[in-house]
Write a protein that holds these residues in place. Structure first.
Motif, PDB file in Angstrom:
ATOM      1  N   MET A  78       0.829  -1.206   0.000  1.00  0.00           N
ATOM      2  CA  MET A  78       0.000   0.000   0.000  1.00  0.00           C
ATOM      3  C   MET A  78       0.865   1.260   0.000  1.00  0.00           C
ATOM      4  SD  MET A  78      -3.215  -1.248   2.424  1.00  0.00           S
ATOM      5  CE  MET A  78      -2.968   0.027   3.554  1.00  0.00           C
ATOM      6  N   LYS A  79       1.978   1.248   0.745  1.00  0.00           N
ATOM      7  CA  LYS A  79       2.893   2.388   0.743  1.00  0.00           C
ATOM      8  C   LYS A  79       3.523   2.572  -0.638  1.00  0.00           C
ATOM      9  CE  LYS A  79       4.182   2.484   5.605  1.00  0.00           C
ATOM     10  NZ  LYS A  79       5.279   2.342   6.580  1.00  0.00           N
ATOM     11  N   LEU A  80       3.895   1.471  -1.265  1.00  0.00           N
ATOM     12  CA  LEU A  80       4.477   1.537  -2.603  1.00  0.00           C
ATOM     13  C   LEU A  80       3.467   2.074  -3.606  1.00  0.00           C
ATOM     14  CD1 LEU A  80       6.950   0.823  -4.365  1.00  0.00           C
ATOM     15  CD2 LEU A  80       5.905  -1.401  -4.724  1.00  0.00           C
ATOM     16  N   ASP A  81       2.225   1.659  -3.493  1.00  0.00           N
ATOM     17  CA  ASP A  81       1.175   2.144  -4.370  1.00  0.00           C
ATOM     18  C   ASP A  81       0.989   3.649  -4.210  1.00  0.00           C
ATOM     19  OD1 ASP A  81      -1.012   1.949  -6.212  1.00  0.00           O
ATOM     20  OD2 ASP A  81      -2.378   2.059  -4.481  1.00  0.00           O
ATOM     21  N   ASN A  82       0.990   4.141  -2.980  1.00  0.00           N
ATOM     22  CA  ASN A  82       0.861   5.575  -2.739  1.00  0.00           C
ATOM     23  C   ASN A  82       2.039   6.345  -3.311  1.00  0.00           C
ATOM     24  OD1 ASN A  82      -1.600   5.387  -1.469  1.00  0.00           O
ATOM     25  ND2 ASN A  82      -0.709   5.290   0.576  1.00  0.00           N
ATOM     26  N   ALA A  83       3.247   5.811  -3.154  1.00  0.00           N
ATOM     27  CA  ALA A  83       4.430   6.486  -3.681  1.00  0.00           C
ATOM     28  C   ALA A  83       4.384   6.558  -5.203  1.00  0.00           C
ATOM     29  CB  ALA A  83       5.695   5.767  -3.214  1.00  0.00           C
ATOM     30  N   ILE A  84       3.961   5.484  -5.842  1.00  0.00           N
ATOM     31  CA  ILE A  84       3.875   5.476  -7.311  1.00  0.00           C
ATOM     32  C   ILE A  84       2.809   6.451  -7.780  1.00  0.00           C
ATOM     33  CG2 ILE A  84       3.211   4.049  -9.288  1.00  0.00           C
ATOM     34  CD1 ILE A  84       4.610   1.708  -7.900  1.00  0.00           C
ATOM     35  N   SER A  85       1.691   6.517  -7.084  1.00  0.00           N
ATOM     36  CA  SER A  85       0.627   7.456  -7.456  1.00  0.00           C
ATOM     37  C   SER A  85       1.106   8.895  -7.332  1.00  0.00           C
ATOM     38  CB  SER A  85      -0.599   7.253  -6.580  1.00  0.00           C
ATOM     39  OG  SER A  85      -1.134   5.983  -6.782  1.00  0.00           O
TER      40      SER A  85
ATOM     41  N   ALA B 292       4.348  17.761 -16.810  1.00  0.00           N
ATOM     42  CA  ALA B 292       4.098  17.798 -18.250  1.00  0.00           C
ATOM     43  C   ALA B 292       3.213  18.988 -18.599  1.00  0.00           C
ATOM     44  CB  ALA B 292       3.441  16.502 -18.712  1.00  0.00           C
ATOM     45  N   ASN B 293       2.274  19.330 -17.746  1.00  0.00           N
ATOM     46  CA  ASN B 293       1.406  20.474 -17.997  1.00  0.00           C
ATOM     47  C   ASN B 293       2.204  21.767 -17.952  1.00  0.00           C
ATOM     48  OD1 ASN B 293      -0.799  18.839 -18.195  1.00  0.00           O
ATOM     49  ND2 ASN B 293      -1.523  19.213 -16.114  1.00  0.00           N
ATOM     50  N   LYS B 294       3.153  21.894 -17.029  1.00  0.00           N
ATOM     51  CA  LYS B 294       3.944  23.116 -16.901  1.00  0.00           C
ATOM     52  C   LYS B 294       4.917  23.266 -18.062  1.00  0.00           C
ATOM     53  CE  LYS B 294       3.682  23.215 -11.891  1.00  0.00           C
ATOM     54  NZ  LYS B 294       4.420  23.015 -10.644  1.00  0.00           N
ATOM     55  N   GLU B 295       5.554  22.181 -18.487  1.00  0.00           N
ATOM     56  CA  GLU B 295       6.562  22.257 -19.545  1.00  0.00           C
ATOM     57  C   GLU B 295       5.945  22.553 -20.909  1.00  0.00           C
ATOM     58  OE1 GLU B 295       8.751  18.654 -19.492  1.00  0.00           O
ATOM     59  OE2 GLU B 295       9.586  19.002 -17.497  1.00  0.00           O
ATOM     60  N   THR B 296       4.871  21.888 -21.256  1.00  0.00           N
ATOM     61  CA  THR B 296       4.308  22.032 -22.593  1.00  0.00           C
ATOM     62  C   THR B 296       3.224  23.086 -22.653  1.00  0.00           C
ATOM     63  OG1 THR B 296       2.688  20.300 -22.163  1.00  0.00           O
ATOM     64  CG2 THR B 296       4.777  19.628 -23.139  1.00  0.00           C
ATOM     65  N   GLY B 297       2.592  23.355 -21.535  1.00  0.00           N
ATOM     66  CA  GLY B 297       1.492  24.303 -21.536  1.00  0.00           C
ATOM     67  C   GLY B 297       0.189  23.682 -21.991  1.00  0.00           C
ATOM     68  N   PHE B 298       0.221  22.406 -22.317  1.00  0.00           N
ATOM     69  CA  PHE B 298      -0.983  21.705 -22.745  1.00  0.00           C
ATOM     70  C   PHE B 298      -1.469  20.800 -21.629  1.00  0.00           C
ATOM     71  CE2 PHE B 298       1.218  22.370 -26.837  1.00  0.00           C
ATOM     72  CZ  PHE B 298       0.269  23.189 -27.427  1.00  0.00           C
ATOM     73  N   SER B 299      -2.750  20.599 -21.586  1.00  0.00           N
ATOM     74  CA  SER B 299      -3.334  19.714 -20.592  1.00  0.00           C
ATOM     75  C   SER B 299      -3.208  18.278 -21.078  1.00  0.00           C
ATOM     76  CB  SER B 299      -4.800  20.074 -20.375  1.00  0.00           C
ATOM     77  OG  SER B 299      -5.402  19.148 -19.532  1.00  0.00           O
ATOM     78  N   THR B 300      -3.006  17.358 -20.141  1.00  0.00           N
ATOM     79  CA  THR B 300      -2.924  15.941 -20.505  1.00  0.00           C
ATOM     80  C   THR B 300      -4.305  15.318 -20.603  1.00  0.00           C
ATOM     81  OG1 THR B 300      -2.679  15.360 -18.179  1.00  0.00           O
ATOM     82  CG2 THR B 300      -0.660  15.592 -19.481  1.00  0.00           C
ATOM     83  N   GLU B 301      -5.327  16.029 -20.135  1.00  0.00           N
ATOM     84  CA  GLU B 301      -6.682  15.518 -20.208  1.00  0.00           C
ATOM     85  C   GLU B 301      -7.383  16.112 -21.416  1.00  0.00           C
ATOM     86  OE1 GLU B 301      -8.609  16.481 -16.611  1.00  0.00           O
ATOM     87  OE2 GLU B 301      -7.148  15.441 -15.353  1.00  0.00           O
ATOM     88  N   LYS B 302      -8.246  15.314 -22.057  1.00  0.00           N
ATOM     89  CA  LYS B 302      -9.024  15.795 -23.189  1.00  0.00           C
ATOM     90  C   LYS B 302     -10.200  16.604 -22.677  1.00  0.00           C
ATOM     91  CE  LYS B 302      -8.168  12.596 -26.901  1.00  0.00           C
ATOM     92  NZ  LYS B 302      -8.792  11.715 -27.869  1.00  0.00           N
ATOM     93  N   THR B 303     -10.416  17.728 -23.284  1.00  0.00           N
ATOM     94  CA  THR B 303     -11.579  18.539 -22.933  1.00  0.00           C
ATOM     95  C   THR B 303     -12.419  18.741 -24.176  1.00  0.00           C
ATOM     96  OG1 THR B 303     -10.374  20.586 -23.343  1.00  0.00           O
ATOM     97  CG2 THR B 303     -10.359  19.737 -21.082  1.00  0.00           C
TER      98      THR B 303
ATOM     99  N   LEU C 172       3.400   9.636 -10.292  1.00  0.00           N
ATOM    100  CA  LEU C 172       2.628   9.823 -11.515  1.00  0.00           C
ATOM    101  C   LEU C 172       1.946  11.188 -11.540  1.00  0.00           C
ATOM    102  CD1 LEU C 172       1.013   6.324 -12.030  1.00  0.00           C
ATOM    103  CD2 LEU C 172       2.705   7.417 -13.470  1.00  0.00           C
ATOM    104  N   ASN C 173       1.423  11.617 -10.410  1.00  0.00           N
ATOM    105  CA  ASN C 173       0.800  12.936 -10.346  1.00  0.00           C
ATOM    106  C   ASN C 173       1.819  14.045 -10.561  1.00  0.00           C
ATOM    107  OD1 ASN C 173      -1.774  11.965  -9.953  1.00  0.00           O
ATOM    108  ND2 ASN C 173      -1.590  11.967  -7.725  1.00  0.00           N
ATOM    109  N   LYS C 174       3.046  13.863 -10.052  1.00  0.00           N
ATOM    110  CA  LYS C 174       4.103  14.848 -10.290  1.00  0.00           C
ATOM    111  C   LYS C 174       4.473  14.897 -11.770  1.00  0.00           C
ATOM    112  CE  LYS C 174       6.341  14.866  -5.793  1.00  0.00           C
ATOM    113  NZ  LYS C 174       7.574  14.553  -5.046  1.00  0.00           N
ATOM    114  N   PHE C 175       4.541  13.728 -12.413  1.00  0.00           N
ATOM    115  CA  PHE C 175       4.857  13.694 -13.838  1.00  0.00           C
ATOM    116  C   PHE C 175       3.777  14.395 -14.645  1.00  0.00           C
ATOM    117  CE2 PHE C 175       7.480   9.626 -13.186  1.00  0.00           C
ATOM    118  CZ  PHE C 175       8.655  10.358 -13.084  1.00  0.00           C
TER     119      PHE C 175
END
Length: 115
Positions: A72-79, A89-100, A82-85
């Motif tokens: 469970m600790k490993l799962d939280n760390a990976i999550s 990615a949003n800050k570097e490219t200026g594009f959202s990773t989610e489709k709107t 992933l959220n940091k990545f």
């Protein structure tokens, strides 16, 4: 050396499978044991086996709880990573990773205006 390690792993896994198989066999009721004649030397050995079985059950339960906690600790760390990545990615490219829906409407609108 690798063969030696693999052989040890195979034998350990076979021993674990054998232990779990023997553990699932039906147990003899204590009332039935009273009717059977006791052979000399069997009573003390079964008492030790019962104690060892209880101890092993306790240790396995504790170990599995700790392993579950680590997973469970490993799962939280990976999550979190992933959220940091995603936020990086949003800050570097200026594009959202989610489709709107507005992105697809803007593309469709510009295609109709240019014709």
């Amino acid at each position: 050396m690798v063969k030696f390690i693999l052989q040890n792993l195979i034998f350990l896994s076979l021993a674990a499978i054998l232990y779990f198989f023997v553990r699932t066999l039906p147990r003899i009721d204590d009332n039935e044991l009273r009717h059977l004649p006791l052979k000399p030397g069997t009573h003390w050995f079964t008492a030790y086996l019962e104690k060892a079985d209880e101890w092993l059950k306790f240790v396995l339960e504790k170990l599995l709880r700790r392993v579950r906690l680590l997973i469970m600790k490993l799962d939280n760390a990976i999550s979190k990573k992933l959220n940091k990545f995603r936020s990086g990615a949003n800050k570097e490219t200026g594009f959202s990773t989610e489709k709107t829906g507005s992105d697809s409407d803007a593309n469709n609108g510009s295609a109709t205006n240019s014709s």
